[in-house]
Design a protein around this motif. Structure first.
Motif, PDB file in Angstrom:
ATOM      1  N   ILE A  63     -57.009  21.802  21.139  1.00 46.23           N
ATOM      2  CA  ILE A  63     -55.721  22.505  21.212  1.00 46.23           C
ATOM      3  C   ILE A  63     -55.943  24.022  21.121  1.00 46.23           C
ATOM      4  O   ILE A  63     -55.338  24.794  21.872  1.00 46.23           O
ATOM      5  N   GLU A  64     -56.809  24.453  20.208  1.00 48.71           N
ATOM      6  CA  GLU A  64     -57.103  25.885  20.079  1.00 48.71           C
ATOM      7  C   GLU A  64     -57.719  26.431  21.357  1.00 48.71           C
ATOM      8  O   GLU A  64     -57.386  27.537  21.799  1.00 48.71           O
ATOM      9  N   GLN A  65     -58.628  25.667  21.989  1.00 49.63           N
ATOM     10  CA  GLN A  65     -59.218  26.098  23.253  1.00 49.63           C
ATOM     11  C   GLN A  65     -58.145  26.232  24.339  1.00 49.63           C
ATOM     12  O   GLN A  65     -58.160  27.179  25.128  1.00 49.63           O
ATOM     13  N   GLU A  66     -57.227  25.284  24.369  1.00 51.12           N
ATOM     14  CA  GLU A  66     -56.143  25.348  25.352  1.00 51.12           C
ATOM     15  C   GLU A  66     -55.279  26.589  25.129  1.00 51.12           C
ATOM     16  O   GLU A  66     -54.861  27.246  26.088  1.00 51.12           O
ATOM     17  N   GLU A  71     -53.742  31.966  26.807  1.00 53.28           N
ATOM     18  CA  GLU A  71     -53.629  33.407  26.530  1.00 53.28           C
ATOM     19  C   GLU A  71     -54.395  34.227  27.567  1.00 53.28           C
ATOM     20  O   GLU A  71     -53.920  35.265  28.035  1.00 53.28           O
ATOM     21  N   ARG A  72     -55.603  33.762  27.941  1.00 48.98           N
ATOM     22  CA  ARG A  72     -56.370  34.459  28.977  1.00 48.98           C
ATOM     23  C   ARG A  72     -55.625  34.463  30.305  1.00 48.98           C
ATOM     24  O   ARG A  72     -55.554  35.487  30.983  1.00 48.98           O
ATOM     25  N   GLN A  73     -55.065  33.307  30.669  1.00 45.86           N
ATOM     26  CA  GLN A  73     -54.301  33.213  31.911  1.00 45.86           C
ATOM     27  C   GLN A  73     -53.102  34.164  31.888  1.00 45.86           C
ATOM     28  O   GLN A  73     -52.819  34.841  32.873  1.00 45.86           O
ATOM     29  N   GLU A  74     -52.436  34.221  30.752  1.00 50.75           N
ATOM     30  CA  GLU A  74     -51.270  35.107  30.624  1.00 50.75           C
ATOM     31  C   GLU A  74     -51.688  36.571  30.735  1.00 50.75           C
ATOM     32  O   GLU A  74     -51.017  37.372  31.392  1.00 50.75           O
ATOM     33  N   SER A  75     -52.807  36.927  30.122  1.00 47.44           N
ATOM     34  CA  SER A  75     -53.254  38.321  30.204  1.00 47.44           C
ATOM     35  C   SER A  75     -53.668  38.670  31.640  1.00 47.44           C
ATOM     36  O   SER A  75     -53.375  39.772  32.120  1.00 47.44           O
TER      37      SER A  75
END
Length: 176
Positions: A63-66, A71-75
């Protein structure tokens, strides 16, 4: 026989204390406010059972990896959006500059046209007479020899009367 104290520190793992498993605190954890707080923090499930974090560590890690991937995708999405906005803004600025240049160019052309009209009007208002071009002397001599001596002098006198500078003098002498 006295028991000896062992003052040496050992690195043996001690059993960790989990207050959720403590039977003496059961009455405290049955409070609805405390249960809603524990549920919000993910320590108990909907039915009030304690979630063992050691057993569910792998799930939590996934879950933390997801979350990190999201977050990376959003940035990246934000960065691309900012770049797109910047490109659009640059295109707008270029279009504005192009319009400004075109306006400046049209003003310059209008100014030139006005200047040309002013020059043409000033030239037509003041006419400067141009003197006639003198004829070649060889032709005049040939004419004198053909017509004779005194007739040639009359022709030269007539041509001098037609001259620009001579007309002013001749007009003055005839008025005197």
């Amino acid at each position: 026989a006295r028991p000896e104290f062992n003052l040496r520190f050992s690195n043996d793992k001690r059993a960790e204390y989990n207050p959720l498993q403590d039977g003496n605190l059961r009455h405290f954890f049955q409070n609805k406010r405390v249960q809603s707080h524990l549920y919000a923090n993910g320590l108990i499930d909907v039915n009030g059972r304690v979630i063992d974090l050691e057993k569910n560590k792998a799930k939590l890690h996934i879950i933390e990896q997801e979350f990190r991937a999201a977050e990376r995708q959003e940035s990246l999405r934000r960065k691309e959006e900012e770049e797109f906005r910047h490109r659009v803004q640059q295109k707008r600025l270029e279009a504005l500059e192009k319009v400004k240049r075109a306006e400046r160019l049209s003003r310059i052309k209008e100014d030139r046209a006005i200047r040309q009209q002013i020059l043409e009007a000033s030239r037509s208002a003041v006419t400067i007479p141009t003197p006639p071009q003198p004829k070649c002397r060889k032709k005049k001599r040939a004419m004198k020899t053909r017509q004779g001596g005194h007739q040639g002098s009359e022709a030269s006198h007539e041509s001098s009367e037609k001259s620009f500078f001579m007309t002013d003098l001749h007009a003055r002498s005839s008025t005197d």
